[in-house]
Scaffold this active site. Structure first.
Site, PDB file in Angstrom:
ATOM      1  N   CYS A 113     -24.747  -0.795   3.503  1.00  0.00           N
ATOM      2  CA  CYS A 113     -24.026   0.481   3.571  1.00  0.00           C
ATOM      3  C   CYS A 113     -24.993   1.622   3.888  1.00  0.00           C
ATOM      4  CB  CYS A 113     -23.304   0.762   2.258  1.00  0.00           C
ATOM      5  SG  CYS A 113     -22.396   2.325   2.279  1.00  0.00           S
ATOM      6  N   CYS A 123     -14.330   1.904   8.418  1.00  0.00           N
ATOM      7  CA  CYS A 123     -15.672   1.324   8.521  1.00  0.00           C
ATOM      8  C   CYS A 123     -15.602  -0.104   8.000  1.00  0.00           C
ATOM      9  CB  CYS A 123     -16.670   2.149   7.704  1.00  0.00           C
ATOM     10  SG  CYS A 123     -18.343   1.449   7.665  1.00  0.00           S
ATOM     11  N   CYS A 168     -19.260 -13.868  -5.772  1.00  0.00           N
ATOM     12  CA  CYS A 168     -20.271 -13.117  -5.015  1.00  0.00           C
ATOM     13  C   CYS A 168     -21.683 -13.565  -5.390  1.00  0.00           C
ATOM     14  CB  CYS A 168     -20.129 -11.615  -5.270  1.00  0.00           C
ATOM     15  SG  CYS A 168     -18.697 -10.865  -4.474  1.00  0.00           S
ATOM     16  N   ASP A 202       0.834  -1.198   0.000  1.00  0.00           N
ATOM     17  CA  ASP A 202       0.000   0.000   0.000  1.00  0.00           C
ATOM     18  C   ASP A 202       0.872   1.253   0.000  1.00  0.00           C
ATOM     19  OD1 ASP A 202      -2.379   1.405   0.005  1.00  0.00           O
ATOM     20  OD2 ASP A 202      -2.625   1.360   2.175  1.00  0.00           O
ATOM     21  N   CYS A 251     -23.719  -6.405   1.014  1.00  0.00           N
ATOM     22  CA  CYS A 251     -22.877  -5.231   1.253  1.00  0.00           C
ATOM     23  C   CYS A 251     -23.531  -3.965   0.713  1.00  0.00           C
ATOM     24  CB  CYS A 251     -21.485  -5.431   0.653  1.00  0.00           C
ATOM     25  SG  CYS A 251     -21.441  -5.801  -1.120  1.00  0.00           S
ATOM     26  N   CYS A 304     -19.467  -3.180   5.329  1.00  0.00           N
ATOM     27  CA  CYS A 304     -19.617  -4.006   4.126  1.00  0.00           C
ATOM     28  C   CYS A 304     -18.812  -5.294   4.215  1.00  0.00           C
ATOM     29  CB  CYS A 304     -19.247  -3.215   2.873  1.00  0.00           C
ATOM     30  SG  CYS A 304     -17.515  -2.722   2.766  1.00  0.00           S
ATOM     31  N   CYS A 318     -18.348   7.346   1.117  1.00  0.00           N
ATOM     32  CA  CYS A 318     -17.815   6.259   1.941  1.00  0.00           C
ATOM     33  C   CYS A 318     -17.355   6.753   3.314  1.00  0.00           C
ATOM     34  CB  CYS A 318     -16.651   5.598   1.205  1.00  0.00           C
ATOM     35  SG  CYS A 318     -15.885   4.235   2.104  1.00  0.00           S
ATOM     36  N   CYS A 354     -25.582 -12.293  -4.309  1.00  0.00           N
ATOM     37  CA  CYS A 354     -25.583 -11.636  -2.997  1.00  0.00           C
ATOM     38  C   CYS A 354     -25.415 -10.125  -3.135  1.00  0.00           C
ATOM     39  CB  CYS A 354     -24.455 -12.199  -2.134  1.00  0.00           C
ATOM     40  SG  CYS A 354     -24.339 -11.448  -0.494  1.00  0.00           S
TER      41      CYS A 354
END
Length: 289
Positions: free
Chosen positions: A175, A219, A165, A111, A171, A222, A191, A168
């Site tokens: 949110c 957060c 996924c 990162d 998430c 999700c 966000c 589904c």
């Protein structure tokens, strides 16, 4: 760990998705996301032939108190700064590679550089990018820190991971600010994680402040609702990621009045140092109003 070859058409689809995301302004004021090097890995290492992608599980089974007097900090920041932990491991791996390959050329990142980490991790078979924008592993869910070694070695690539996924939409539905504007697309402007970590403004937007639900640093909503996390999360064996005292259930009143000295003492070796004292006070105060 997985390996992705660098081809001549190197990750064009991921580059196009990134360009579209930026064109829509979904990167908010994170101008570094538009760095052209992020769209062409050979801008980082002209001789690049392979990307060694790694994931490090950081999940710990600790749970937040649920007390509204306590703030919520994202799991990634509970313990020691992941940049330090994973960079040390990548450095050791890179040193081993140097001993095996005399003419090695490489760059490693945690990162810390303009590289599409999730896209390369997906190509290397570590997992798939989910509808919440996080990389999801069948073995660990999305509780993974990602790192990469870009190298001039030609290595056998792993099979890219397929997407699991399905239908589904948990998430998207969970949110509180509708930041996941469509499957696989997150608008940073909406966000909570972006605003509590990156937004340097003195006051949070009303739409964010009214929906913080206790969050003061990141957060996890999700991720917490994701079935892959609920079923397959495994406790990490990295002790560095155990929560520091005060990071699991911090008192909002304390954070709302945190001083520079207190901040320096509490977050000495923490990824939370990116959130300056004034930002923590702002985030906590918004939750108390």
């Amino acid at each position: 760990m997985g390996i992705a070859p660098v081809s001549e058409t190197e990750n064009d689809e991921a580059a196009q998705r990134l360009q579209s995301w930026i064109a829509l302004g979904y990167n908010a004021d994170m101008a570094w996301m538009a760095n052209p090097k992020r769209q062409n890995i050979r801008e980082l290492l002209p001789s690049a032939r392979s990307v060694i992608a790694v994931g490090l599980n950081y999940y710990t089974p600790h749970q937040r108190s649920g007390d509204p007097a306590h703030g919520k900090i994202s799991r990634y920041a509970w313990g020691r700064d992941y940049h330090r932990v994973l960079t040390k491991k990548l450095k050791a791996l890179n040193l081993w590679l140097e001993q095996q390959v005399p003419d090695l050329q490489s760059r490693y990142y945690v990162d810390t550089g303009p590289i599409q980490e999730k896209a390369w991790a997906e190509r290397a078979g570590l997992g798939w990018v989910g509808k919440n924008g996080n990389l999801i592993s069948r073995d660990y869910g999305s509780w993974l820190f990602l790192g990469e070694i870009v190298t001039n070695i030609t290595l056998q690539g792993d099979r890219p991971h397929s997407q699991h996924c399905g239908t589904c939409t948990r998430c998207l539905e969970a949110c509180p600010t509708q930041a996941i504007v469509e499957p696989f697309v997150v608008d940073s402007n909406k966000c909570i994680a972006y605003h509590t970590i990156e937004n340097r403004a003195e006051i949070l937007p009303t739409a964010i402040a009214d929906n913080l639900q206790g969050w003061v640093a990141g957060c996890d909503i999700c991720q917490d609702v994701c079935p892959w996390n609920q079923r397959f999360a495994q406790p990490t064996d990295v002790a560095d990621f155990d929560p520091y005292e005060g990071n699991l259930n911090p008192e909002l009143e304390t954070l709302a009045n945190i001083t520079e000295a207190d901040w320096q003492q509490q977050f000495t070796a923490s990824a939370l140092r990116r959130i300056k004292p004034a930002m923590l006070r702002r985030n906590a105060q918004a939750n108390l109003q």
